[in-house]
Write a protein that holds these residues in place. Structure first.
Motif, short mmCIF file in Angstrom:
data_model
loop_
_atom_site.label_atom_id
_atom_site.label_comp_id
_atom_site.label_asym_id
_atom_site.label_seq_id
_atom_site.Cartn_x
_atom_site.Cartn_y
_atom_site.Cartn_z
N GLY A 6 12.82 -4.29 -2.10
CA GLY A 6 13.18 -3.34 -3.15
C GLY A 6 12.53 -3.66 -4.48
N PHE A 7 12.53 -4.93 -4.85
CA PHE A 7 11.95 -5.29 -6.14
C PHE A 7 10.43 -5.18 -6.12
CE2 PHE A 7 15.99 -7.87 -6.66
CZ PHE A 7 16.59 -6.90 -7.45
N ALA A 8 9.82 -5.38 -4.95
CA ALA A 8 8.38 -5.15 -4.84
C ALA A 8 8.06 -3.67 -5.06
CB ALA A 8 7.89 -5.60 -3.46
N LEU A 9 8.87 -2.78 -4.48
CA LEU A 9 8.67 -1.35 -4.68
C LEU A 9 8.88 -0.95 -6.13
CD1 LEU A 9 8.13 1.42 -3.39
CD2 LEU A 9 10.60 1.59 -2.90
N PHE A 10 9.89 -1.53 -6.77
CA PHE A 10 10.15 -1.24 -8.18
C PHE A 10 8.96 -1.63 -9.05
CE2 PHE A 10 11.45 -2.68 -12.38
CZ PHE A 10 12.19 -1.60 -12.86
N THR A 11 8.37 -2.78 -8.78
CA THR A 11 7.23 -3.24 -9.57
C THR A 11 6.03 -2.32 -9.40
OG1 THR A 11 8.03 -5.52 -9.32
CG2 THR A 11 5.76 -5.22 -10.06
N VAL A 12 5.79 -1.87 -8.17
CA VAL A 12 4.70 -0.92 -7.92
C VAL A 12 4.94 0.39 -8.68
CG1 VAL A 12 3.59 0.50 -6.15
CG2 VAL A 12 4.06 -1.91 -5.70
N GLY A 13 6.17 0.91 -8.62
CA GLY A 13 6.50 2.13 -9.34
C GLY A 13 6.31 1.98 -10.84
N SER A 14 6.68 0.82 -11.38
CA SER A 14 6.51 0.58 -12.82
C SER A 14 5.04 0.58 -13.21
CB SER A 14 7.16 -0.76 -13.19
OG SER A 14 8.55 -0.75 -12.91
N ALA A 15 4.20 -0.04 -12.37
CA ALA A 15 2.77 -0.07 -12.65
C ALA A 15 2.17 1.34 -12.60
CB ALA A 15 2.06 -0.98 -11.64
N LEU A 16 2.65 2.15 -11.65
CA LEU A 16 2.15 3.52 -11.57
C LEU A 16 2.56 4.33 -12.80
CD1 LEU A 16 0.73 5.74 -9.94
CD2 LEU A 16 2.92 6.18 -8.78
#
Length: 410
Positions: free
Chosen positions: A93-103
């Protein structure tokens, strides 16, 4: 016969040695991810409309669809953590959150920004859902209410400082600066989770058939007591989310307050939530969840009525909004830990699923309340804050009625 919580699987942490229990600061940080992502960019919402050459209503989708994604994802996150464990689901979940933040940081259009916020919500919800389930893995119901109160007391610092930081970043840089902070924050929590979170789920790895899983979900879904707790947490949160959806417009457009000052005023709301969480952490185990739910609901309704009276008297000052919101925030801090602890205690063996389902309704209805408040303010009741206040009042009444039902059933 009324539904009653089953006996706890673990009492006062007896099931886990101290060295394997996650540090409370890690649980606070996990739970805070969602609050930071919701609040830090709010002072920049009017600016996003200018930057992407779009309407405020479309920008508001970056909040409401974030909340909706948070709610829907928790339906999946909870059962996955019951079956495969809290640790791997949290890391993913936190990996997905970080990717979304970068996008979001590099978004070229409002449509890409909305998609990025959906990814953020789907990933960030793991911290909120799993921190509750982890606490319930270790403690019994009333003790869990106290511990959830302490966790949320710590995480209440996030919405306290996030709007202030976001407002300052907006004035010294631009909207993108808040999302740069979210990239760093998400990556930091991801690393901390990998290093510091041991598995707490006592049932992880146990084989379960699809029929047994459906039967367990059915038992949870048929529990009137479970749904009573869910309705309390859902509608109490909807009061706050209606405020989130309407406050940026009310404060910036109707009251002509700067983004930085919005963050300063928001400190009072977060401070109230901190006080309510402290009271839950200190006294919920002693007096029980039913009393805290009732007391919090009454305070919340009285605070909404006070806000309505101030606006009806023609007082369009920020403290007419934020003053009563302090009372609402205290009420949320009192009510929510007890309602959440009650929901995840009806079936302790399904704590993850219960936390996910409760969080899903909480965020889904919150998304609707937020979107409705923002839309009505700029399309129906323009020039006044009453669209937001009416939605808050309806939600407060529904939370009070649900609390009465819980007290009778439990």
């Amino acid at each position: 016969m009324a539904d009653r919580p089953e006996p706890a699987l673990a009492v006062d942490g007896a099931a886990l040695p101290p060295s394997r229990r996650p540090h409370i600061l890690l649980l606070v940080a996990m739970a805070a991810v969602n609050a930071v992502a919701i609040n830090i960019y709010m002072p920049s919402m009017p600016r996003l409309a200018e930057a992407f050459d779009t309407t405020y209503a479309k920008v508001q989708l970056t909040l409401s669809l974030y909340l909706l994604a948070t709610g829907l994802a928790q339906v999946i996150v909870g059962p996955l953590s019951d079956r495969y464990g809290r640790r791997p689901v949290a890391i993913g979940g936190f990996a997905l959150f970080t990717v979304g933040s970068a996008l979001a940081l590099v978004a070229p259009s409002i449509e890409v920004m909305i998609a990025a916020r959906i990814l953020q919500g789907a990933g960030g919800c793991t911290g909120m859902a799993l921190s509750r389930a982890i606490v319930r893995d270790i403690y019994d119901r009333d003790r869990a209410a106290s511990m959830i109160g302490y966790v949320t007391m710590g995480m209440s610092v996030a919405p306290m400082v996030a709007p202030l930081i976001g407002g300052v970043l907006q004035e010294v840089a631009d909207w993108w600066a808040s999302f740069a902070v979210l990239v760093v924050f998400g990556a930091g929590i991801l690393v901390a989770t990998i290093l510091g979170l041991h598995e707490t789920n006592p049932n992880v790895g146990r084989t379960i058939t699809a029929r047994e899983l459906v039967a367990q979900w059915g038992a949870l879904g048929r529990s009137r007591l479970f749904w009573g707790y869910v309705c309390v947490s859902t509608f109490a949160s909807a009061v706050y989310f209606a405020f989130l959806g309407g406050a940026p417009y009310v404060v910036s457009v109707l009251m002509h307050v700067s983004p930085a000052m919005y963050g300063v005023y928001f400190l009072t709301v977060s401070g109230g939530y901190l006080v309510g969480n402290f009271l839950s952490g200190r006294y919920a185990a002693r007096y029980g969840v039913a009393l805290f739910i009732t007391g919090g609901n009454l305070l919340q309704l009285l605070s909404v009525l006070a806000m309505a009276l101030l606006f009806a008297a023609g007082i369009m000052h920020p403290m007419a909004l934020f003053g009563p919101m302090v009372g609402i925030a205290v009420a949320n801090g009192i009510t929510l830990p007890s309602a959440i602890a009650g929901a995840v205690s009806v079936r302790p063996d399904l704590a993850g699923a219960a936390s996910g389902l409760a969080g899903s309704f909480q965020m889904g209805v919150g998304a609707g309340a937020s979107a409705l408040a923002g839309a009505l303010l700029i399309t129906v009741w323009t020039g006044t804050p009453f669209a937001m206040v009416v939605i808050m009042a309806v939600a407060a009444v529904l939370s009070l009625l649900a609390g009465i039902a819980v007290r009778r059933a439990g």
